[in-house]
Design an enzyme around this catalytic site. Structure first.
Site, PDB file in Angstrom:
ATOM      1  CG  HIS A 139      -7.201  -2.138  -1.299  1.00 22.65           C
ATOM      2  ND1 HIS A 139      -6.066  -1.824  -0.584  1.00 22.65           N
ATOM      3  CD2 HIS A 139      -7.823  -3.127  -0.601  1.00 22.65           C
ATOM      4  CE1 HIS A 139      -6.010  -2.587   0.503  1.00 22.65           C
ATOM      5  NE2 HIS A 139      -7.058  -3.395   0.514  1.00 22.65           N
ATOM      6  CG  ASP A 187      -5.248  -5.749   3.261  1.00 24.04           C
ATOM      7  OD1 ASP A 187      -5.843  -5.514   2.212  1.00 24.04           O
ATOM      8  OD2 ASP A 187      -5.602  -5.288   4.367  1.00 24.04           O
ATOM      9  CD  GLU A 235      -9.809  -1.407   1.791  1.00 25.70           C
ATOM     10  OE1 GLU A 235     -10.682  -2.173   2.177  1.00 25.70           O
ATOM     11  OE2 GLU A 235      -8.725  -1.266   2.412  1.00 25.70           O
ATOM     12  CD  GLU A 236      -5.803  -1.138   4.174  1.00 24.57           C
ATOM     13  OE1 GLU A 236      -6.567  -1.016   5.137  1.00 24.57           O
ATOM     14  OE2 GLU A 236      -5.443  -2.242   3.716  1.00 24.57           O
ATOM     15  CG  HIS A 265      -3.774  -3.836   8.319  1.00 28.22           C
ATOM     16  ND1 HIS A 265      -4.859  -3.149   8.773  1.00 28.22           N
ATOM     17  CD2 HIS A 265      -4.068  -4.177   7.037  1.00 28.22           C
ATOM     18  CE1 HIS A 265      -5.783  -3.087   7.811  1.00 28.22           C
ATOM     19  NE2 HIS A 265      -5.316  -3.707   6.749  1.00 28.22           N
TER      20      HIS A 265
END
Lengths: 343, 342
Positions: A60, A169, A197-198, A308
């Site tokens: 992603h 990420d 995606e998140e 994150h």
């Protein structure tokens, strides 16, 4: 360096065009076709006409961050979070919107905090971004509600093998796929770079239905709690031990047959690997797993500490080994005619 | 009602992604009565009994709440993740049984373990991350001879059937029993019938999401349990499902609002045939009808549920009379034309 360019581009959910542009420029010369769907997912195919099994690689493009909800009367920006742990927000620098307006996330002076406030993290709704505006009107000339605020964090190499950056990420997954596409592999490979995606696997819920592959490998940056004081069984992954193979998460369970095939590939080629030792989290795998009739999915991930956050940390050797294992597995899968089709 | 078969189907072990034993059993039951049987990439069984009318899918699931080993410590204790909606209080202290590996292979030995909780000072703070499995090993090396990372297990517990009720860790497969018996007992159908036994219900309905695409039905009826609300509780129970009141025609749960055409069709079928029914409205409960009704541009979906108490526990319980009514209803539905329902 590719990872530096990828992690320093902003790509909040719904605003991935910057990252997508970097990826498109990298892969253009190496794929037969490339298109962007209406969710913003980038789908490219290498060796479109090659016969034999068809593997799809997925990662992603988006990253966690903040969204501007509104501007208060003193010109501070009120924010909503797109998946960020509120503990890490105060005292960070951010870049707001397309024009990358610099700002800082402020906080209440210590002397004004109550006993109770000192013991716990401030809530996201109590924080605000200071972009240096004096009035609401002044701020409104620079930003508007709906603009995103991305972490402002430089790519940095440190220690013997480490990289610090924001958005590892899942730019690290994007980088692995780019590396495969740029290689001279003769096999048919689809590459899917997903959006959003998140915020709940939204891009892949559209892209998964456009991909007809025999196997999907979802490449991620994943949790790594191999830090001071965390007992071994709660670490999920450990840096330096290679790519993490997924067992299960909230929305997928990864078939033993394929887990074992990738484990065998790693062992046969002397590539270190480990298991992702948790059942938590959710990835785009879920959508590929269940799309049109079902497909086997392998989850491979590079362990990222402080994920994150603006200072996520990975080990270059894990990144390199993830690329190497993915490439070797594609070769093995093709040479065995897709390991047989049944699950 | 064939209680022996009910006991057999519910008594098998089928962790999510390791449904082999149930799959084999279902295929064996249906191989002589179905026109086609296939196993899809996720391991779901799709059995077809051809008919001239619309494509009607009856769906159920094969798996049950289960656990996957993800870590073995130096002393041989196992850490795990769970699949299914299981709460800390329901897991702690339970016994588990590991799946034979590879699935389907004859029993070498049955390995069991107990889920225990770390000793922590403040008991209120105990949570999932403090749970581990004790299977009697004394070291990592010893454990690794018997169990691998990724190994699967389910709640241990006898499947008990007496004159009134069934208690079973695999009670969720009562729906699979209903479907297998329906497929076997039905005469020719005016519908093109698909009996689908889905894998991986407990992993966000992955099996149902995949198989609905393969079948592409015109109508779907999903068979599962529903939480029965007739339990002792200080709170007033405002939801309608009661064990013993018959098959529950699903109106809604938290994943689906059933199509009114199907709700009425199922209700009419029950009335015409004197099947005892009630209506299901469930909160914070999802079913396979959820992903099915939004698939492929939309599938009119209904559901027939068997009320069960302790639905998210190791030992759920259902009344045989409700299973019997559900089976009668399924059989009548399968043989009635699904015409002009929407």
């Amino acid at each position: 360096m590719l990872l530096k360019r990828l992690t320093e581009s902003a790509g909040l959910p719904g605003f991935e065009s910057g990252v997508r542009g970097v990826i498109m420029a990298e892969i253009k010369a190496h794929v037969d076709s490339m298109r962007v769907d209406r969710m913003g997912n980038l789908i490219a195919v290498k060796n479109e006409r090659a016969s034999g099994p068809h593997i799809a690689l997925s990662a992603h493009m988006d990253e966690v961050g903040l969204a501007v909800k509104g501007i208060d009367s003193d010109g501070y920006l009120r924010v909503a979070s797109w998946g960020v742990d509120p503990r890490i927000l105060p005292a960070k620098t951010v870049l707001v919107g397309k024009n990358k307006i610099p700002g800082v996330i402020g906080f209440k002076p210590w002397r004004l905090t109550s006993e109770a406030e000192r013991d716990k993290a401030a809530k996201t709704e109590d924080l605000s971004i200071d972009i240096g505006a004096f009035t609401k009107e002044e701020a409104a000339e620079l930003v508007s509600p709906g603009d995103y605020a991305a972490f402002d964090s430089e790519f940095m190499e440190f220690g013997a093998h480490k990289i610090k950056a924001k958005a590892l990420d899942d730019r690290v997954g994007c980088a692995v796929i780019i590396g495969i596409l740029q290689s001279n592999m003769p096999y048919k490979i689809s590459a899917v770079f997903n959006t959003q995606e998140e915020v709940g696997l939204r891009g892949s819920s559209a892209s998964a239905n456009q991909i007809f592959a025999d196997l999907v490998i979802n490449l991620e940056g994943t949790i790594c709690a191999d830090t001071s004081g965390v007992p071994e069984h709660l670490r999920v992954t450990t840096q330096g031990m290679g790519p993490a193979i997924s067992l299960s998460d909230r929305t997928s369970v990864y078939f033993k047959k394929y887990r074992e095939a990738i484990l065998k590939t790693a062992r046969d080629n002397g590539i270190p690997c480990q298991f992702r030792q948790t059942g938590m989290g959710g990835t785009d795998s879920a959508n590929f797993h269940a799309a049109h009739g079902g497909a086997p999915v392998i989850g491979l991930a590079v362990p990222c500490r402080y994920i994150h956050s603006p200072v996520s940390v990975m080990d270059k050797r894990d990144f390199e080994n993830t690329g190497a294992l993915t490439a070797k597995f594609i070769e093995y899968f093709n040479q065995t005619g897709g390991l047989g089709r049944e699950s | 009602m064939n209680l022996e078969l009910l006991q057999k189907i519910c008594g098998l072990a089928a962790p999510s992604s390791g449904e082999g034993a149930v799959r084999d059993c279902v295929i064996d039951l249906l191989k002589d009565v179905a026109d086609e049987i296939k196993v899809d990439p996720l391991g779901s069984v799709i059995a077809r009994k051809k008919g001239a009318g619309p494509k009607v899918m009856f769906a159920c699931h094969m798996d049950q709440p289960s656990f996957m080993i993800n870590f073995i410590d130096k002393d041989g204790f196992l850490r795990f993740s769970h699949m299914g909606k299981l709460a800390f209080e329901q897991i702690r202290g339970q016994r588990v049984v590991f799946q034979n590996d590879p699935p389907g292979e004859s029993l070498r030995s049955v390995m069991t373990g107990v889920i225990a909780c770390e000793k922590i000072r403040d008991k209120q703070q105990a949570s999932m991350i403090h749970l581990y499995m004790d299977a009697g090993f004394r070291s990592r090396e010893e454990a690794e001879k018997h169990i691998a990372i990724g190994g699967l297990c389910v709640f241990a517990g006898e499947t008990v059937i007496d004159g009134r009720k069934i208690i079973s860790p695999g009670l969720g497969r009562a729906g699979a029993f209903v479907l297998a018996e329906t497929a076997k007992a039905m005469q020719s159908s005016p519908n093109d019938m698909y009996f689908v036994f889905n894998a991986q219900r407990e992993v966000d309905f992955a099996g149902a999401k995949a198989s609905v695409w393969t079948v592409s039905p015109d109508y779907a009826v999903c068979f599962d349990l529903a939480p029965s609300h007739d339990i002792p509780s200080p709170e007033i129970q405002q939801l309608p499902v009661r064990a013993g009141n018959g098959a529950a025609i699903k109106i809604k749960d938290s994943s689906v609002i059933c199509h009114p055409g199907l709700i009425h069709f199922i209700e009419d079928t029950a009335k015409e045939n004197g099947v005892r029914v009630q209506f299901e409205i469930s909160e914070s409960f999802q079913s396979g009808a959820g992903p099915v009704h939004t698939a492929n541009g939309g599938v009119p979906a209904g559901g027939v549920s068997i009320p069960a108490r302790g639905i998210d526990s190791a030992h759920p319980i259902a009344l045989l009379s409700d299973i019997e009514e559900s089976l009668r209803l399924a059989l009548h539905l399968a043989q009635k034309p699904f015409e002009n329902l929407v």
